[in-house]
Scaffold this active site. Structure first.
Site, short mmCIF file in Angstrom:
data_model
loop_
_atom_site.label_atom_id
_atom_site.label_comp_id
_atom_site.label_asym_id
_atom_site.label_seq_id
_atom_site.Cartn_x
_atom_site.Cartn_y
_atom_site.Cartn_z
N CYS A 1 0.88 -1.15 -0.09
CA CYS A 1 0.01 -0.01 -0.06
C CYS A 1 0.89 1.46 -0.04
O CYS A 1 1.65 1.63 0.93
CB CYS A 1 -0.78 -0.15 1.36
SG CYS A 1 -2.02 1.42 1.22
N LYS B 1 -9.85 -9.61 5.40
CA LYS B 1 -9.54 -8.60 6.55
C LYS B 1 -9.89 -9.26 7.86
O LYS B 1 -11.15 -9.74 7.86
CB LYS B 1 -10.42 -7.39 6.19
CG LYS B 1 -9.94 -6.63 5.03
CD LYS B 1 -10.99 -5.45 4.75
CE LYS B 1 -10.48 -4.62 3.20
NZ LYS B 1 -11.49 -3.82 3.02
N VAL C 1 -6.33 0.53 5.16
CA VAL C 1 -5.07 0.80 5.82
C VAL C 1 -4.66 1.98 5.05
O VAL C 1 -4.89 2.28 3.72
CB VAL C 1 -4.03 -0.45 5.53
CG1 VAL C 1 -4.20 -1.58 6.44
CG2 VAL C 1 -3.86 -0.67 4.13
N GLU D 1 -6.59 7.43 7.56
CA GLU D 1 -6.42 8.31 6.50
C GLU D 1 -5.08 8.73 6.56
O GLU D 1 -4.69 9.25 7.37
CB GLU D 1 -7.45 9.52 6.42
CG GLU D 1 -9.03 9.05 5.81
CD GLU D 1 -8.93 8.69 4.28
OE1 GLU D 1 -7.95 9.19 3.58
OE2 GLU D 1 -9.72 7.80 4.08
N SER D 2 -4.36 8.43 5.54
CA SER D 2 -2.87 8.48 5.45
C SER D 2 -2.46 10.13 5.82
O SER D 2 -1.71 10.41 6.38
CB SER D 2 -2.16 7.80 4.23
OG SER D 2 -2.76 8.59 3.45
N1 LIG Z 1 -7.37 7.76 1.17
C1 LIG Z 1 -7.01 6.39 2.07
C2 LIG Z 1 -6.68 5.34 0.93
C3 LIG Z 1 -6.10 4.25 1.48
C4 LIG Z 1 -6.26 3.06 0.63
O1 LIG Z 1 -6.85 3.00 -0.53
N2 LIG Z 1 -5.86 1.90 1.16
C5 LIG Z 1 -5.90 0.69 0.45
C6 LIG Z 1 -4.68 0.04 0.16
S1 LIG Z 1 -3.59 0.97 -0.33
C7 LIG Z 1 -6.86 -0.30 1.16
O2 LIG Z 1 -6.88 -0.53 2.40
N3 LIG Z 1 -8.06 -0.76 0.47
C8 LIG Z 1 -8.80 -1.80 1.07
C9 LIG Z 1 -10.24 -1.75 0.56
O3 LIG Z 1 -10.52 -0.73 -0.23
O4 LIG Z 1 -10.95 -2.75 0.77
C10 LIG Z 1 -5.74 6.83 2.65
O5 LIG Z 1 -4.92 8.07 2.28
O6 LIG Z 1 -5.40 6.33 3.77
#
Ligand SMILES: N[C@@H](CCC(=O)N[C@@H](CS)C(=O)NCC(=O)O)C(=O)O
Length: 228
Positions: free
Chosen positions: A13, A40, A53, A69-70
């Site tokens: 990620c 998950k 994540v 949120e990152s």
């Molecule tokens: N806007 C979120 C995006 C985070 C994101 O898209 N994470 C992905 C992995 S890179 C995730 O956890 N995806 C799992 C899902 O959507 O089910 C951030 O900035 O934290």
């Protein structure tokens, strides 16, 4: 002894990586827990409002606080942790940097389609979209070596994981995305060599990314097979 921060992670990620880079730049010790996003765990679903994540677990006197949120995590680290400043003091400059962090997130949305599409035409269209976005970045860069000059900032933490994809993609086939973008190409190189950037992923990142492409039967991966 205070318990340390924990970054709930996934090996590939890019959003997790930006938080890991910010933590490393600030010299903050932290633990990492990796989860399988394809399966998950219940404990994760209970604490992740969006099921995504990264999460940052922050021990409190009683219990813990959890951030999702990152960008929120990076901003919290900036406001609370000692060590290098990753945002400028001037509010206008800081706001502009946040804009470029968002621009990085927009590139990640394009990249997701670029890497997962099974359709060669979509791949080609997205290649053009990515080239146009990186050309916009090229026009913004000035002296380097980092986004805003001499000091590493959160914009660098956002773009380093983006460039990391292309380090693997380039081993599949040369898409020429950075060919006419000398400033972006130089920035990419400097970021790849940075200790915090290297430490943000495990050593098997390239193999994991290739396996991910394979699992999606990605057109990107087939472009190599066609050429071979
Ligand atoms: N806007 C979120 C995006 C985070 C994101 O898209 N994470 C992905 C992995 S890179 C995730 O956890 N995806 C799992 C899902 O959507 O089910 C951030 O900035 O934290």
């Amino acid at each position: 002894m205070t318990a340390s921060l924990t970054l709930i992670s996934h090996h590939l990620c890019p959003y997790v990586q930006r938080a890991a880079i910010a933590l490393a730049e600030k010299g903050v010790p932290f633990e990492r827990v990796y989860i399988d996003l394809a399966d998950k765990p219940d404990w994760f679903l209970k604490i992740s409002p969006l099921g995504k994540v990264p999460l940052l677990r922050i021990p409190q006197d009683e219990g813990e606080a959890i951030l999702f949120e990152s960008s929120v995590i990076c901003e919290y680290l900036e406001e609370t942790q000692p060590g290098a400043k990753l945002h400028p003091a001037d509010p206008l400059t800081r706001a502009r940097r946040r804009g470029w962090m968002e621009f990085g997130s927009a590139i990640l949305s394009d990249l997701w389609i670029y890497e997962t599409t099974q359709d060669a035409e979509v791949l080609e269209t997205k290649r053009g979209v990515l080239m146009a976005k990186f050309a916009t970045v090229e026009a913004e860069l000035v002296d380097g070596p980092y986004f805003a000059g001499a000091d590493f900032s959160l914009v660098d933490a956002v773009f380093a994981p983006i460039f990391r994809y292309f380090d693997v993609f380039d081993t599949i086939s040369e898409a020429g995305i950075f060919d006419n973008l000398p400033r972006v190409a130089a920035w990419r190189k400097v970021l790849a060599a940075r200790a915090s950037v290297k430490a943000a992923v495990t050593e098997d990142y390239p193999e994991r990314l290739i396996a991910f492409l394979d699992k999606h039967n990605a057109a990107l991966l087939r472009s190599r097979r066609a050429a071979a």
